[in-house]
Enzyme design. Structure first.
Site, PDB file in Angstrom:
ATOM      1  N   LYS A 289      -3.253  43.569  11.667  1.00  0.00           N
ATOM      2  CA  LYS A 289      -3.033  42.222  12.202  1.00  0.00           C
ATOM      3  C   LYS A 289      -2.484  42.218  13.635  1.00  0.00           C
ATOM      4  O   LYS A 289      -3.219  42.458  14.569  1.00  0.00           O
ATOM      5  CB  LYS A 289      -2.093  41.430  11.279  1.00  0.00           C
TER       6      LYS A 289
ATOM      7  N   ASP B  19       4.337  48.902   3.656  1.00  0.00           N
ATOM      8  CA  ASP B  19       3.098  48.277   4.108  1.00  0.00           C
ATOM      9  C   ASP B  19       3.502  47.045   4.918  1.00  0.00           C
ATOM     10  O   ASP B  19       3.838  45.997   4.370  1.00  0.00           O
ATOM     11  CB  ASP B  19       2.240  47.893   2.893  1.00  0.00           C
TER      12      ASP B  19
ATOM     13  N   TYR C  60      -0.349  43.540  -2.425  1.00  0.00           N
ATOM     14  CA  TYR C  60      -1.724  43.845  -2.021  1.00  0.00           C
ATOM     15  C   TYR C  60      -1.682  44.842  -0.876  1.00  0.00           C
ATOM     16  O   TYR C  60      -0.943  44.668   0.090  1.00  0.00           O
ATOM     17  CB  TYR C  60      -2.422  42.556  -1.563  1.00  0.00           C
TER      18      TYR C  60
HETATM   19  N1  HOZ Z   1      -6.750  37.888   1.578  1.00  0.00           N
HETATM   20  C1  HOZ Z   1      -6.711  38.075   2.995  1.00  0.00           C
HETATM   21  C2  HOZ Z   1      -5.340  37.826   3.563  1.00  0.00           C
HETATM   22  N2  HOZ Z   1      -4.261  38.348   2.830  1.00  0.00           N
HETATM   23  C3  HOZ Z   1      -7.699  37.137   3.590  1.00  0.00           C
HETATM   24  C4  HOZ Z   1      -8.473  37.729   4.649  1.00  0.00           C
HETATM   25  C5  HOZ Z   1      -9.549  36.799   5.189  1.00  0.00           C
HETATM   26  O1  HOZ Z   1     -10.191  36.100   4.432  1.00  0.00           O
HETATM   27  O2  HOZ Z   1      -9.703  36.795   6.393  1.00  0.00           O
END
Ligand code: HOZ
Length: 426
Positions: free
Chosen positions: A266, A239, A144
């Site tokens: 992050k 990434d 992702y």
């Molecule tokens: N899918 C996101 C983490 N890989 C979630 C982000 C969120 O809901 O804060």
């Protein structure tokens, strides 16, 4: 455990917010529960709107490496707020953060700050295309890279959780240059390079895949990607939105591989919205205003976010033992789960990241990740949630451990995770 207030808030939220949430995985649909609305967090604990307290292993999906509301970080944020929230003009803090990034991740000689990981990756792809003069990119099934159009192809994370690996609303034309290979499968990459000679701008990879659950690179895989991209005049993009400053300072240092471009998010913002992309000077010179690749943003390099990021990175830099401590705690959790679920589960772990898959197969790619029994994951999640342990509400996300997790809380989690596994009908 009372959840009246969370339920009320969820009902209200559904009226004016799609699905009641601002990011799909938070809706808890994959675990058949009502989402918990959170109110505050401190250290390794998070408290919901009904006053329930949980040991938190989501850690805001990674940024909380120091634990929630670290006093030094909060102080810097408060001080910064007093001086104004956003200027849309350069500040010294942006310079300091760029210097710090390049000191800690030397392959990021020059970097640009943006507001999210999605934006960082989208911009990195544009830079790679601008630099190479080529259009095609290679990504891996189950990886992702945020929700920009060209990358929402066979994506992991929320897309996989909601079983929509390709999103509606993305024109075919926008993804026709996105080629998909299999993670940990060198032949699938070789084939794409053979079929698309001199057309591939970049290979983008999560060096440790963390959005189809946690999947580790097999020996030689990342080295192979480095070689094949170099041999074909393509760029290698790591990434590191999740792995950056998590395994060691970067996964690239952990594996000793130097990508051409790296994307961060992050942790680099210490919990505030930020992203960064960067690499060799000659590549980054393509970015406007030096070069022809356009990318901009009013909130890019926001002073409050950079204040949180600088403080977080300085704390990590000045405490080199932190990664050893994180690894030990996480290994303890992984070993306890392995023991309790022997023969029925696969536990992947590295540094402060881990995933429990409900399959007897070794999980090494997308195909093996999706053999996990997601109903069993939902039961496991529910058992832990009801006992004050908050893990990702999806099989296809990762567990994050922070420096604030106490030995006592790790012990408690090992015990409850063991009980949860024993309660399942394997
Ligand atoms: N899918 C996101 C983490 N890989 C979630 C982000 C969120 O809901 O804060």
């Amino acid at each position: 455990m009372k959840d009246t207030r969370s339920k009320e808030l969820y009902e209200r939220a559904k009226v004016h917010i799609p699905g009641g949430v601002n990011s799909p995985v938070r809706a808890f649909r994959a675990v058949n529960r009502t989402p918990r609305f959170m109110e505050s967090a401190k250290g390794d604990r998070i408290i919901d709107a009904d006053g329930n307290e949980y040991i938190d292993y989501v850690c805001s999906w990674g940024p909380g490496i120091l634990g929630h509301a670290h006093p030094q970080v909060i102080k810097k944020v408060m001080d910064s707020c007093e001086n104004g929230l956003t200027f849309g003009a350069p500040t010294e803090k942006e310079v300091i953060l760029a210097e710090l990034i390049s000191e800690l991740i030397p392959s990021m000689e020059v970097s640009r700050l943006v507001s999210s990981g999605t934006e960082a990756v989208m911009s990195a792809i544009r830079a790679a295309r601008g630099f190479t003069g080529r259009d095609k990119i290679v990504k891996f099934r189950g990886c992702y890279h945020g929700h920009s159009d060209s990358l929402l192809v066979k994506a992991g994370s929320g897309a996989l959780t909601t079983s929509v690996p390709d999103s509606a609303g993305v024109p075919k034309d926008d993804t026709k240059n996105t080629l998909v290979a299999e993670y940990n499968d060198k032949d699938s990459v070789q084939k794409l390079f053979d079929e698309n000679k001199d057309q591939i701008a970049a290979v983008i990879v999560e060096p440790v895949a963390a959005n189809m659950g946690l999947v580790l690179p097999e020996e030689g895989f990342l080295e192979f990607l480095r070689e094949i991209t170099k041999d074909h005049g393509s760029l290698l993009i790591f990434d590191e939105v999740i792995t950056g400053f998590r395994l060691s300072l970067g996964a690239q240092q952990y594996y000793n591989i130097k990508p051409d471009i790296t994307t961060l998010g992050k942790i680099v913002g210490g919990g505030m919205p930020i992203g960064a992309y960067g690499g060799r000077r000659e590549i980054m010179q393509m970015i406007s205003p030096d070069g022809p690749v356009y990318q901009a943003g009013t909130l890019s390099g926001n002073p409050v976010a950079t204040a949180a990021g600088i403080e977080t990175l300085n704390i990590l830099k000045n405490d080199p033992q932190i990664y050893e401590r994180l690894e030990q705690k996480t290994r303890k959790l992984a070993d306890a789960a392995r023991e309790a679920g022997k023969g029925h589960i696969c536990v992947n772990q590295i540094g402060s990241l881990m995933s429990v898959f409900f399959t007897d197969q070794k999980v090494r790619d997308f195909e093996s990740a999706v053999t996990s029994n997601t109903e069993q994951y939902a039961d496991y999640f529910g058992y832990l949630l009801d006992r004050g342990i908050y893990i990702a509400p999806s099989q296809f996300e990762t567990m994050f451990i922070s420096n604030a997790h106490t030995e006592e809380d790790i012990e408690k989690t090992c015990k409850l995770a063991g009980e949860a596994l024993c309660s399942l009908d394997f």
